[in-house]
Design a protein around this motif. Structure first.
Motif, PDB file in Angstrom:
ATOM      1  N   ARG A 141      24.431   7.985   3.371  1.00  0.00           N
ATOM      2  CA  ARG A 141      24.832   8.670   2.142  1.00  0.00           C
ATOM      3  C   ARG A 141      24.471   7.868   0.890  1.00  0.00           C
ATOM      4  O   ARG A 141      24.827   8.248  -0.214  1.00  0.00           O
ATOM      5  CB  ARG A 141      26.340   8.946   2.156  1.00  0.00           C
ATOM      6  N   ARG A 142      23.758   6.766   1.061  1.00  0.00           N
ATOM      7  CA  ARG A 142      23.378   5.943  -0.088  1.00  0.00           C
ATOM      8  C   ARG A 142      22.545   6.740  -1.096  1.00  0.00           C
ATOM      9  O   ARG A 142      21.798   7.648  -0.726  1.00  0.00           O
ATOM     10  CB  ARG A 142      22.544   4.740   0.357  1.00  0.00           C
ATOM     11  N   ARG A 143      22.690   6.354  -2.352  1.00  0.00           N
ATOM     12  CA  ARG A 143      21.820   6.927  -3.384  1.00  0.00           C
ATOM     13  C   ARG A 143      20.369   6.679  -2.978  1.00  0.00           C
ATOM     14  O   ARG A 143      19.990   5.546  -2.674  1.00  0.00           O
ATOM     15  CB  ARG A 143      22.100   6.283  -4.742  1.00  0.00           C
ATOM     16  N   HIS A 144      19.562   7.732  -2.987  1.00  0.00           N
ATOM     17  CA  HIS A 144      18.197   7.604  -2.472  1.00  0.00           C
ATOM     18  C   HIS A 144      17.268   8.498  -3.286  1.00  0.00           C
ATOM     19  O   HIS A 144      17.417   9.720  -3.296  1.00  0.00           O
ATOM     20  CB  HIS A 144      18.167   8.001  -0.996  1.00  0.00           C
ATOM     21  N   LEU A 145      16.330   7.872  -3.967  1.00  0.00           N
ATOM     22  CA  LEU A 145      15.301   8.591  -4.703  1.00  0.00           C
ATOM     23  C   LEU A 145      13.947   8.283  -4.075  1.00  0.00           C
ATOM     24  O   LEU A 145      13.697   7.160  -3.619  1.00  0.00           O
ATOM     25  CB  LEU A 145      15.272   8.168  -6.177  1.00  0.00           C
ATOM     26  N   LEU A 146      13.067   9.274  -4.065  1.00  0.00           N
ATOM     27  CA  LEU A 146      11.664   9.055  -3.732  1.00  0.00           C
ATOM     28  C   LEU A 146      10.901   8.823  -5.032  1.00  0.00           C
ATOM     29  O   LEU A 146      11.256   9.373  -6.074  1.00  0.00           O
ATOM     30  CB  LEU A 146      11.083  10.270  -3.016  1.00  0.00           C
ATOM     31  N   ARG A 147       9.842   8.027  -4.968  1.00  0.00           N
ATOM     32  CA  ARG A 147       9.067   7.736  -6.183  1.00  0.00           C
ATOM     33  C   ARG A 147       7.572   7.844  -5.913  1.00  0.00           C
ATOM     34  O   ARG A 147       7.075   7.388  -4.887  1.00  0.00           O
ATOM     35  CB  ARG A 147       9.387   6.332  -6.707  1.00  0.00           C
ATOM     36  N   LEU A 148       6.886   8.495  -6.846  1.00  0.00           N
ATOM     37  CA  LEU A 148       5.423   8.559  -6.845  1.00  0.00           C
ATOM     38  C   LEU A 148       4.894   7.946  -8.125  1.00  0.00           C
ATOM     39  O   LEU A 148       5.476   8.137  -9.201  1.00  0.00           O
ATOM     40  CB  LEU A 148       4.938  10.009  -6.758  1.00  0.00           C
ATOM     41  N   GLY A 200       0.780  -1.231   0.000  1.00  0.00           N
ATOM     42  CA  GLY A 200       0.000   0.000   0.000  1.00  0.00           C
ATOM     43  C   GLY A 200       0.807   1.275   0.000  1.00  0.00           C
ATOM     44  O   GLY A 200       0.249   2.358   0.220  1.00  0.00           O
ATOM     45  N   ASP A 201       2.116   1.197  -0.224  1.00  0.00           N
ATOM     46  CA  ASP A 201       2.947   2.398  -0.196  1.00  0.00           C
ATOM     47  C   ASP A 201       2.544   3.381  -1.282  1.00  0.00           C
ATOM     48  O   ASP A 201       2.525   3.055  -2.470  1.00  0.00           O
ATOM     49  CB  ASP A 201       4.420   2.024  -0.394  1.00  0.00           C
ATOM     50  N   LEU A 202       2.234   4.610  -0.871  1.00  0.00           N
ATOM     51  CA  LEU A 202       1.945   5.689  -1.812  1.00  0.00           C
ATOM     52  C   LEU A 202       3.218   6.443  -2.177  1.00  0.00           C
ATOM     53  O   LEU A 202       3.342   6.979  -3.279  1.00  0.00           O
ATOM     54  CB  LEU A 202       0.931   6.658  -1.205  1.00  0.00           C
ATOM     55  N   LEU A 203       4.141   6.497  -1.247  1.00  0.00           N
ATOM     56  CA  LEU A 203       5.461   7.080  -1.473  1.00  0.00           C
ATOM     57  C   LEU A 203       6.464   5.954  -1.325  1.00  0.00           C
ATOM     58  O   LEU A 203       6.585   5.355  -0.264  1.00  0.00           O
ATOM     59  CB  LEU A 203       5.730   8.191  -0.450  1.00  0.00           C
ATOM     60  N   ASP A 204       7.185   5.664  -2.413  1.00  0.00           N
ATOM     61  CA  ASP A 204       8.128   4.546  -2.374  1.00  0.00           C
ATOM     62  C   ASP A 204       9.551   5.077  -2.505  1.00  0.00           C
ATOM     63  O   ASP A 204       9.776   6.262  -2.771  1.00  0.00           O
ATOM     64  CB  ASP A 204       7.815   3.543  -3.488  1.00  0.00           C
TER      65      ASP A 204
END
Length: 359
Positions: A301-308, A120-124
């Motif tokens: 410091r890991r590469r980190h993107l938010l996804r919608l 159910g994640d809306l923000l991944d």
């Protein structure tokens, strides 16, 4: 609504070449000070209010100073090249929760957030949570592997960069219309197969998927509007299920050609994400991929993107059953139904990735 298999090239702004676009910067929108300031203020209010992400609406968080910004994003998605990169947010100064709030508010103004998995994640999150690879069975969003060109399962997919990789990790886009035009030019005998029904591995995209596979054409041409939905690795992977029809020699040939064309020199456009960059992409217009990358040793410091993932209904005609979107139509109803309510409904919880999921 009239669906056709066209042997004519696709024309229009969505049929672009990366080597042409990369000579200019018209695909980048730079936020003004006023636009950025408003988004920061609204984001702080969003964090303080802590609205239920499953029910909050754009009307509750207006951003009038960003009207031109949002209009341009919408225009490029709906009738332009199919993507745009927005630059200028200072995410390194905000912290992940405020950055996530700003990103979510922007998403509300451009569509309806969709659940991205059966949890159910809306923000991944796109972040490598171990040293596993896709060959080990980890999900693409949780590895450092190079990703082949593919489409996501929504109308719009958006990425916000919180932290870039130590090296590598470039985002690459390629026009689905341009791929089709080149396949048509090289092999007009194979091009019509792209409009046939194909079987796709659902479990490889979501370990909690309710079925092993789903079906969709790769190309749709309805009322003169061309759309694409691609990901040959998921088609190949679906062959592991005994009830999926075996690929024919011609099908394998067109898949290989499609992948070859998508990576042809000059077709894709590459972009190195900077912290604060937001990429908006219409899945029906362009495919996306990522180069492999190396992370910093420190976890923080890991590469980190938010996804919608967004539902954006602009009346785009599509052939029936097109894309995985067709089997998750109900996910955006009231954006509820997950057992893990605390995780998905509060912005502070949603802003923190579950480091155990997807492995």
């Amino acid at each position: 609504m009239t669906s056709t298999v066209s042997l004519s090239p696709v024309e229009g702004p969505a049929a672009w070449r990366g080597d042409v676009l990369s000579q200019g910067t018209e695909w980048i929108y730079e936020l003004s000070d006023a636009e950025r300031t408003e988004l920061e203020e609204v984001g702080r209010r969003f964090v303080a209010d802590d609205p239920d992400l499953r029910a909050v609406t754009a009307e509750q968080y207006p951003v009038p100073a960003n009207a031109a910004h949002l209009e341009e994003v919408g225009r490029q998605l709906d009738s332009g090249r199919g993507f745009i990169l927005v630059r200028g947010l200072r995410t390194e100064e905000y912290g992940d929760v405020l950055a996530s709030a700003i990103f979510f508010v922007l998403g509300l103004h451009l569509g309806v957030p969709m659940k991205q998995n059966e949890v159910g994640d809306l923000l991944d999150h796109v972040i490598a949570t171990s040293n596993l690879t896709m060959a080990d069975g980890a999900l693409p969003s949780r590895v450092r592997d190079r990703l082949p060109f593919h489409s996501d399962s929504s109308d719009v997919v958006a990425l916000m960069c919180l932290r870039a990789a130590r090296s590598g990790g470039s985002s690459s886009l390629v026009s689905g219309a341009t791929i089709y035009n080149e396949v048509l030019r090289r092999r007009p005998d194979l091009a019509p197969l792209l409009f046939d029904t194909w079987h796709w591995d659902w479990k490889a995209q979501d370990k909690d998927a309710p079925a092993d596979w789903y079906t969709s054409p790769i190309c749709s041409w309805v009322d003169g509007v061309f759309s694409s939905y691609a990901g040959s690795s998921m088609i190949e992977s679906a062959q592991r299920f005994p009830d999926v029809p075996r690929l024919t020699e011609a099908q394998r040939e067109v898949l290989a050609l499609y992948d070859e064309v998508s990576q042809s020199e000059g077709l894709p456009i590459d972009m190195d994400f900077q912290p604060g960059d937001v990429q908006w992409l219409l899945n029906y217009a362009a495919l996306h991929s990522r180069t492999s990358y190396e992370d910093f040793p420190e976890v923080e410091r890991r590469r980190h993107l938010l996804r919608l993932w967004l539902r954006r209904d602009v009346g785009r005609p599509l052939v029936e059953g097109f894309g995985k979107n067709s089997v998750v139509q109900g996910r955006d109803g009231n954006r509820s139904g997950s057992e893990d309510v605390e995780r998905i409904s509060h912005i502070a919880n949603a802003a923190a990735p579950d480091l155990t999921w997807g492995l």
